[in-house]
Design a protein around this motif. Sequence first.
Motif, PDB file in Angstrom:
ATOM      1  N   SER A  70       0.411  -1.429   0.022  1.00 26.24           N
ATOM      2  CA  SER A  70      -0.022  -0.151  -0.404  1.00 26.24           C
ATOM      3  C   SER A  70       0.667   1.116   0.134  1.00 26.24           C
ATOM      4  CB  SER A  70      -1.060   0.144   1.417  1.00 26.24           C
ATOM      5  OG  SER A  70      -0.043  -0.244   2.532  1.00 26.24           O
ATOM      6  N   ARG A  71      -0.061   2.679  -0.376  1.00 24.69           N
ATOM      7  CA  ARG A  71       0.957   3.815  -0.258  1.00 24.69           C
ATOM      8  C   ARG A  71      -0.137   4.533   0.523  1.00 24.69           C
ATOM      9  NH1 ARG A  71       2.775   6.944  -5.765  1.00 24.69           N
ATOM     10  NH2 ARG A  71       3.830   8.568  -4.578  1.00 24.69           N
ATOM     11  N   ASP A  72       1.037   5.438   1.273  1.00 27.18           N
ATOM     12  CA  ASP A  72       0.327   6.644   2.165  1.00 27.18           C
ATOM     13  C   ASP A  72       0.625   7.979   1.495  1.00 27.18           C
ATOM     14  OD1 ASP A  72      -0.917   8.756   2.857  1.00 27.18           O
ATOM     15  OD2 ASP A  72      -0.554   7.902   5.613  1.00 27.18           O
ATOM     16  N   ILE A  73      -0.336   8.846  -0.044  1.00 32.13           N
ATOM     17  CA  ILE A  73       0.753   9.349  -0.794  1.00 32.13           C
ATOM     18  C   ILE A  73       0.721  10.909  -0.412  1.00 32.13           C
ATOM     19  CG2 ILE A  73      -0.434  11.259  -2.356  1.00 32.13           C
ATOM     20  CD1 ILE A  73      -1.578   8.753  -3.072  1.00 32.13           C
ATOM     21  N   SER A  74      -0.023  11.119   1.238  1.00 33.74           N
ATOM     22  CA  SER A  74       0.348  12.216   2.161  1.00 33.74           C
ATOM     23  C   SER A  74       1.645  12.101   2.717  1.00 33.74           C
ATOM     24  CB  SER A  74      -0.878  12.197   3.194  1.00 33.74           C
ATOM     25  OG  SER A  74      -0.494  11.303   3.641  1.00 33.74           O
ATOM     26  N   THR A  75       1.928  11.218   2.882  1.00 27.10           N
ATOM     27  CA  THR A  75       3.512  11.004   3.719  1.00 27.10           C
ATOM     28  C   THR A  75       4.070  10.454   2.470  1.00 27.10           C
ATOM     29  OG1 THR A  75       2.978   8.778   4.153  1.00 27.10           O
ATOM     30  CG2 THR A  75       2.601  11.125   6.122  1.00 27.10           C
ATOM     31  N   ASN A  76       3.799   9.430   1.606  1.00 25.58           N
ATOM     32  CA  ASN A  76       5.015   9.218   0.268  1.00 25.58           C
ATOM     33  C   ASN A  76       5.961   8.116   0.820  1.00 25.58           C
ATOM     34  OD1 ASN A  76       5.094   9.709  -2.594  1.00 25.58           O
ATOM     35  ND2 ASN A  76       7.202  10.949  -2.283  1.00 25.58           N
ATOM     36  N   ILE A  77       4.810   7.680   1.676  1.00 26.79           N
ATOM     37  CA  ILE A  77       5.365   6.677   1.750  1.00 26.79           C
ATOM     38  C   ILE A  77       5.036   4.650   1.911  1.00 26.79           C
ATOM     39  CG2 ILE A  77       6.392   4.419   4.397  1.00 26.79           C
ATOM     40  CD1 ILE A  77       5.652   7.016   5.845  1.00 26.79           C
ATOM     41  N   VAL A  78       5.659   4.013   1.431  1.00 29.31           N
ATOM     42  CA  VAL A  78       5.141   2.987   0.931  1.00 29.31           C
ATOM     43  C   VAL A  78       4.831   1.548   2.045  1.00 29.31           C
ATOM     44  CG1 VAL A  78       5.595   0.745  -1.015  1.00 29.31           C
ATOM     45  CG2 VAL A  78       5.822   3.659  -1.687  1.00 29.31           C
ATOM     46  N   TYR A  79       3.976   0.942   2.183  1.00 26.53           N
ATOM     47  CA  TYR A  79       4.340  -0.775   2.951  1.00 26.53           C
ATOM     48  C   TYR A  79       3.998  -1.765   2.862  1.00 26.53           C
ATOM     49  CZ  TYR A  79       3.349   3.589   6.139  1.00 26.53           C
ATOM     50  OH  TYR A  79       2.989   4.905   6.580  1.00 26.53           O
ATOM     51  N   LEU A  80       4.439  -2.403   3.017  1.00 26.02           N
ATOM     52  CA  LEU A  80       4.572  -4.150   3.277  1.00 26.02           C
ATOM     53  C   LEU A  80       3.864  -4.349   4.075  1.00 26.02           C
ATOM     54  CD1 LEU A  80       4.484  -6.561   0.968  1.00 26.02           C
ATOM     55  CD2 LEU A  80       6.881  -6.868   1.590  1.00 26.02           C
ATOM     56  N   GLN A  81       2.616  -4.549   4.631  1.00 26.63           N
ATOM     57  CA  GLN A  81       1.832  -5.567   5.478  1.00 26.63           C
ATOM     58  C   GLN A  81       1.352  -7.203   5.397  1.00 26.63           C
ATOM     59  OE1 GLN A  81       0.445  -4.565   7.873  1.00 26.63           O
ATOM     60  NE2 GLN A  81       0.844  -6.581   8.906  1.00 26.63           N
ATOM     61  N   MET A  82       2.908  -7.754   5.964  1.00 25.88           N
ATOM     62  CA  MET A  82       3.657  -9.091   5.646  1.00 25.88           C
ATOM     63  C   MET A  82       2.524  -9.643   7.122  1.00 25.88           C
ATOM     64  SD  MET A  82       7.288  -9.030   4.650  1.00 25.88           S
ATOM     65  CE  MET A  82       7.861  -8.536   6.338  1.00 25.88           C
ATOM     66  N   ASN A  83       1.445 -10.735   6.935  1.00 28.95           N
ATOM     67  CA  ASN A  83       0.584 -11.389   7.499  1.00 28.95           C
ATOM     68  C   ASN A  83       1.472 -13.153   7.728  1.00 28.95           C
ATOM     69  OD1 ASN A  83      -0.171  -9.196   8.671  1.00 28.95           O
ATOM     70  ND2 ASN A  83      -2.206  -9.162   7.624  1.00 28.95           N
ATOM     71  N   LYS A  84       1.084 -13.713   8.488  1.00 24.05           N
ATOM     72  CA  LYS A  84       1.256 -15.348   8.397  1.00 24.05           C
ATOM     73  C   LYS A  84       2.617 -16.018   7.620  1.00 24.05           C
ATOM     74  CE  LYS A  84      -3.493 -16.300   7.362  1.00 24.05           C
ATOM     75  NZ  LYS A  84      -5.117 -16.308   6.647  1.00 24.05           N
ATOM     76  N   LEU A  85       3.385 -14.836   9.025  1.00 21.81           N
ATOM     77  CA  LEU A  85       4.468 -14.824   8.072  1.00 21.81           C
ATOM     78  C   LEU A  85       5.613 -16.411   8.950  1.00 21.81           C
ATOM     79  CD1 LEU A  85       5.695 -11.857   9.481  1.00 21.81           C
ATOM     80  CD2 LEU A  85       6.430 -12.301   6.728  1.00 21.81           C
ATOM     81  N   ARG A  86       5.902 -17.383   7.376  1.00 24.64           N
ATOM     82  CA  ARG A  86       6.616 -18.440   7.190  1.00 24.64           C
ATOM     83  C   ARG A  86       8.631 -17.622   7.059  1.00 24.64           C
ATOM     84  NH1 ARG A  86       3.711 -20.100   1.447  1.00 24.64           N
ATOM     85  NH2 ARG A  86       1.096 -20.005   2.260  1.00 24.64           N
ATOM     86  N   PRO A  87       9.482 -18.845   8.377  1.00 29.16           N
ATOM     87  CA  PRO A  87      10.580 -19.275   7.721  1.00 29.16           C
ATOM     88  C   PRO A  87      10.762 -19.255   6.053  1.00 29.16           C
ATOM     89  CG  PRO A  87       9.634 -21.360   9.656  1.00 29.16           C
ATOM     90  CD  PRO A  87       8.707 -20.537   8.573  1.00 29.16           C
TER      91      PRO A  87
END
Length: 115
Positions: A70-87
């Motif tokens: 996702s990207r927050d245009i107001s702050t110019n930050i790109v996120y990567l939400q990572m769920n159910k992480l695996r080794p």
Amino acid sequence: QVQLVESGGGLVQAGGSLRLSCVLPGSIFRITSMGWYRQAPGKQREPVVILTTATNIVYGDSVKGRFTISRDISTNIVYLQMNKLRPEDTAVYYCNVRDTVDNYWGQGTQVTVSS
């Protein structure tokens, strides 16, 4: 040289979540794509997710349904939400942005998933 700044990596147990952040400098214009890549020890860097438009997002097969960009245009930050992480998600994660002039990378942030 323009460099992206990533944060949010760390050590997490399998099944847990992390959110990576990537701050885009204001000097990057006319972005043509952005995304996240990762590189595990002894392996080549591989794409995790690439976004070219708001509706054109391609996720790697191994992360589909678990990771979200996702990207927050107001702050110019790109996120990567990572769920159910695996080794097997353990790697250094890199933010990438391309514009009409160049290809920009961050320094990488380590994600370690324990079993």
